[in-house]
Design a protein around this motif. Structure first.
Motif, PDB file in Angstrom:
ATOM      1  N   ILE A   1       0.892  -1.103  -0.049  1.00 51.64           N
ATOM      2  CA  ILE A   1       0.093  -0.084   0.017  1.00 51.64           C
ATOM      3  C   ILE A   1       0.893   1.224   0.129  1.00 51.64           C
ATOM      4  O   ILE A   1       0.693   2.284  -0.725  1.00 51.64           O
ATOM      5  CB  ILE A   1      -0.842  -0.005   1.166  1.00 51.64           C
ATOM      6  CG1 ILE A   1      -2.033  -1.128   1.003  1.00 51.64           C
ATOM      7  CG2 ILE A   1      -1.561   1.293   1.621  1.00 51.64           C
ATOM      8  CD1 ILE A   1      -2.824  -1.340   2.017  1.00 51.64           C
ATOM      9  N   THR A   2       2.007   1.417   0.812  1.00 48.18           N
ATOM     10  CA  THR A   2       3.021   2.204   0.931  1.00 48.18           C
ATOM     11  C   THR A   2       3.624   2.614  -0.489  1.00 48.18           C
ATOM     12  O   THR A   2       3.520   3.793  -0.788  1.00 48.18           O
ATOM     13  CB  THR A   2       3.869   2.293   1.943  1.00 48.18           C
ATOM     14  OG1 THR A   2       3.237   1.995   3.389  1.00 48.18           O
ATOM     15  CG2 THR A   2       4.745   3.319   2.165  1.00 48.18           C
ATOM     16  N   THR A   3       3.851   1.570  -1.209  1.00 48.07           N
ATOM     17  CA  THR A   3       4.677   1.695  -2.455  1.00 48.07           C
ATOM     18  C   THR A   3       3.627   2.253  -3.480  1.00 48.07           C
ATOM     19  O   THR A   3       4.035   3.266  -4.225  1.00 48.07           O
ATOM     20  CB  THR A   3       5.223   0.363  -2.941  1.00 48.07           C
ATOM     21  OG1 THR A   3       6.238  -0.293  -1.921  1.00 48.07           O
ATOM     22  CG2 THR A   3       5.685   0.416  -4.355  1.00 48.07           C
ATOM     23  N   VAL A   4       2.374   1.617  -3.690  1.00 51.66           N
ATOM     24  CA  VAL A   4       1.459   2.500  -4.454  1.00 51.66           C
ATOM     25  C   VAL A   4       1.000   3.755  -3.993  1.00 51.66           C
ATOM     26  O   VAL A   4       0.945   4.415  -5.124  1.00 51.66           O
ATOM     27  CB  VAL A   4       0.387   1.332  -4.642  1.00 51.66           C
ATOM     28  CG1 VAL A   4      -0.820   2.173  -5.348  1.00 51.66           C
ATOM     29  CG2 VAL A   4       0.667  -0.159  -5.278  1.00 51.66           C
ATOM     30  N   MET A   5       1.007   3.948  -2.992  1.00 51.65           N
ATOM     31  CA  MET A   5       0.587   5.418  -2.546  1.00 51.65           C
ATOM     32  C   MET A   5       1.750   6.330  -3.073  1.00 51.65           C
ATOM     33  O   MET A   5       1.295   7.515  -3.375  1.00 51.65           O
ATOM     34  CB  MET A   5       0.427   5.418  -1.148  1.00 51.65           C
ATOM     35  CG  MET A   5       0.074   6.919  -0.469  1.00 51.65           C
ATOM     36  SD  MET A   5       0.112   6.801   1.494  1.00 51.65           S
ATOM     37  CE  MET A   5       1.880   6.839   1.657  1.00 51.65           C
ATOM     38  N   GLU A   6       2.824   6.182  -2.668  1.00 54.86           N
ATOM     39  CA  GLU A   6       4.214   7.053  -2.938  1.00 54.86           C
ATOM     40  C   GLU A   6       4.151   7.174  -4.266  1.00 54.86           C
ATOM     41  O   GLU A   6       4.394   8.418  -5.037  1.00 54.86           O
ATOM     42  CB  GLU A   6       5.306   6.718  -2.206  1.00 54.86           C
ATOM     43  CG  GLU A   6       5.327   6.869  -0.763  1.00 54.86           C
ATOM     44  CD  GLU A   6       6.577   6.447  -0.159  1.00 54.86           C
ATOM     45  OE1 GLU A   6       6.973   7.261   0.731  1.00 54.86           O
ATOM     46  OE2 GLU A   6       7.334   5.515  -0.509  1.00 54.86           O
ATOM     47  N   THR A   7       4.173   6.017  -5.016  1.00 49.56           N
ATOM     48  CA  THR A   7       4.487   5.830  -6.656  1.00 49.56           C
ATOM     49  C   THR A   7       3.441   6.573  -7.336  1.00 49.56           C
ATOM     50  O   THR A   7       3.677   7.458  -8.206  1.00 49.56           O
ATOM     51  CB  THR A   7       4.529   4.447  -7.101  1.00 49.56           C
ATOM     52  OG1 THR A   7       5.522   3.957  -6.527  1.00 49.56           O
ATOM     53  CG2 THR A   7       4.773   4.558  -8.499  1.00 49.56           C
ATOM     54  N   SER A   8       2.106   6.482  -6.954  1.00 47.83           N
ATOM     55  CA  SER A   8       1.026   7.161  -7.686  1.00 47.83           C
ATOM     56  C   SER A   8       0.914   8.479  -7.366  1.00 47.83           C
ATOM     57  O   SER A   8       0.556   9.470  -8.308  1.00 47.83           O
ATOM     58  CB  SER A   8      -0.375   6.427  -7.307  1.00 47.83           C
ATOM     59  OG  SER A   8      -0.574   6.369  -6.043  1.00 47.83           O
ATOM     60  N   LEU A   9       1.424   9.182  -6.276  1.00 46.76           N
ATOM     61  CA  LEU A   9       1.439  10.503  -6.013  1.00 46.76           C
ATOM     62  C   LEU A   9       2.459  11.109  -6.834  1.00 46.76           C
ATOM     63  O   LEU A   9       2.517  12.110  -7.214  1.00 46.76           O
ATOM     64  CB  LEU A   9       1.533  10.652  -4.434  1.00 46.76           C
ATOM     65  CG  LEU A   9       1.389  12.072  -4.027  1.00 46.76           C
ATOM     66  CD1 LEU A   9       0.362  13.019  -4.325  1.00 46.76           C
ATOM     67  CD2 LEU A   9       1.676  12.321  -2.444  1.00 46.76           C
ATOM     68  N   ARG A  10       3.643  10.515  -6.794  1.00 40.53           N
ATOM     69  CA  ARG A  10       4.819  10.845  -7.625  1.00 40.53           C
ATOM     70  C   ARG A  10       4.423  11.094  -9.095  1.00 40.53           C
ATOM     71  O   ARG A  10       4.893  11.996  -9.574  1.00 40.53           O
ATOM     72  CB  ARG A  10       5.989  10.085  -7.520  1.00 40.53           C
ATOM     73  CG  ARG A  10       7.216  10.519  -8.349  1.00 40.53           C
ATOM     74  CD  ARG A  10       8.510   9.737  -7.776  1.00 40.53           C
ATOM     75  NE  ARG A  10       8.385   8.278  -7.970  1.00 40.53           N
ATOM     76  CZ  ARG A  10       8.285   7.625  -8.956  1.00 40.53           C
ATOM     77  NH1 ARG A  10       8.451   8.353 -10.296  1.00 40.53           N
ATOM     78  NH2 ARG A  10       8.141   6.192  -9.164  1.00 40.53           N
TER      79      ARG A  10
END
Length: 244
Positions: A202-211
């Motif tokens: 979840i953290t990875t997708v959160m940061e990647t999609s925001l970036r």
């Protein structure tokens, strides 16, 4: 052996990551700076909202895809399908807001998505189709809780461009909807995330999609500069806004 983190601790870590990611975007984005400085134009705003129209049109579909993949978990599947249904048609609000800037009498085709917008769309489909089905909650977590970061920008945008509430239907509607959605997302995280691997995904997708969203914002500004220099003919119709 490390003691597992509590649910509250996991949320705090997510919030810390979001705040840092937003701080980086808000500091470096030329689009954000233009809004803050009051130099944003209707054309720049229109290019951004056209990208919003493009990626929003896919959110219901990729969320529904997660529900199909995770049908063995009725609680999560129902959440995905209900939220997908609620997202259907929201791109029409974004398009309405573009047209309301002064384009209602113009005849044109909506330009295709910028490559950076396509990358965001493709990534959301990819993480919905593969990997941990819970990971798309990372995108929802920041997207449904973005207003604490962007409300000052929306206010500045509205003031600079003298926009009425009827010209900000996308943002106004979501500011109310997303509060309820965000509470539902937190409840879903609490009910479904049982392993550290879930939280990590979840953290990875959160940061990647925001970036990737930040990259899209920069691409919008680059496209605006190209348009100003006559190098973006697909957006020529926006010259109808020059004297408004």
């Amino acid at each position: 052996m490390n003691t597992p983190l509590s649910f509250e601790q996991q949320l705090s870590l997510l919030d810390e990551r979001i705040e840092k990611s937003w701080a980086d975007i808000l500091e470096s984005s030329r689009l954000v700076n233009a809004i803050r400085e009051g130099s944003v134009s209707k054309a720049l705003y229109a290019i951004y909202m056209i990208q919003t129209c493009h990626y929003t049109a896919h959110n219901a579909r990729n969320q529904g895809l997660v529900g199909v993949r995770h049908a063995d978990n009725p609680v999560y599947a129902k959440f995905c399908f209900e939220h997908a249904a609620q997202e259907v048609g929201h791109e029409k609000m974004a398009l309405h807001d573009v047209m309301s800037l002064g384009l209602k009498n113009e005849v044109f085709d909506i330009p295709p998505a910028l490559p950076a917008t396509d990358v965001l769309i493709a990534y959301l489909y990819w993480i919905s189709f593969t990997g941990n089905p819970l990971q798309r909650l990372g995108y929802s977590y920041w997207a449904e809780n973005a207003y604490q970061f962007i409300t000052p920008l929306i206010d500045s945008l509205s003031e600079t461009l003298a926009l009425k509430p009827a010209q900000l239907t996308f943002f106004i509607a979501h500011s109310d909807i997303d509060i309820e959605h965000f509470n539902e997302i937190k409840l879903m995280l609490q009910r479904t995330c049982k392993r550290q691997e879930d939280w990590d995904a979840i953290t990875t997708v959160m940061e990647t999609s925001l970036r990737l969203t930040g990259n899209m914002l920069e691409a919008v500004y680059e496209q605006f500069e190209a348009w100003q220099n006559g190098l973006a003919p697909r957006y020529d119709f926006l010259h109808a806004l020059d004297n408004q």
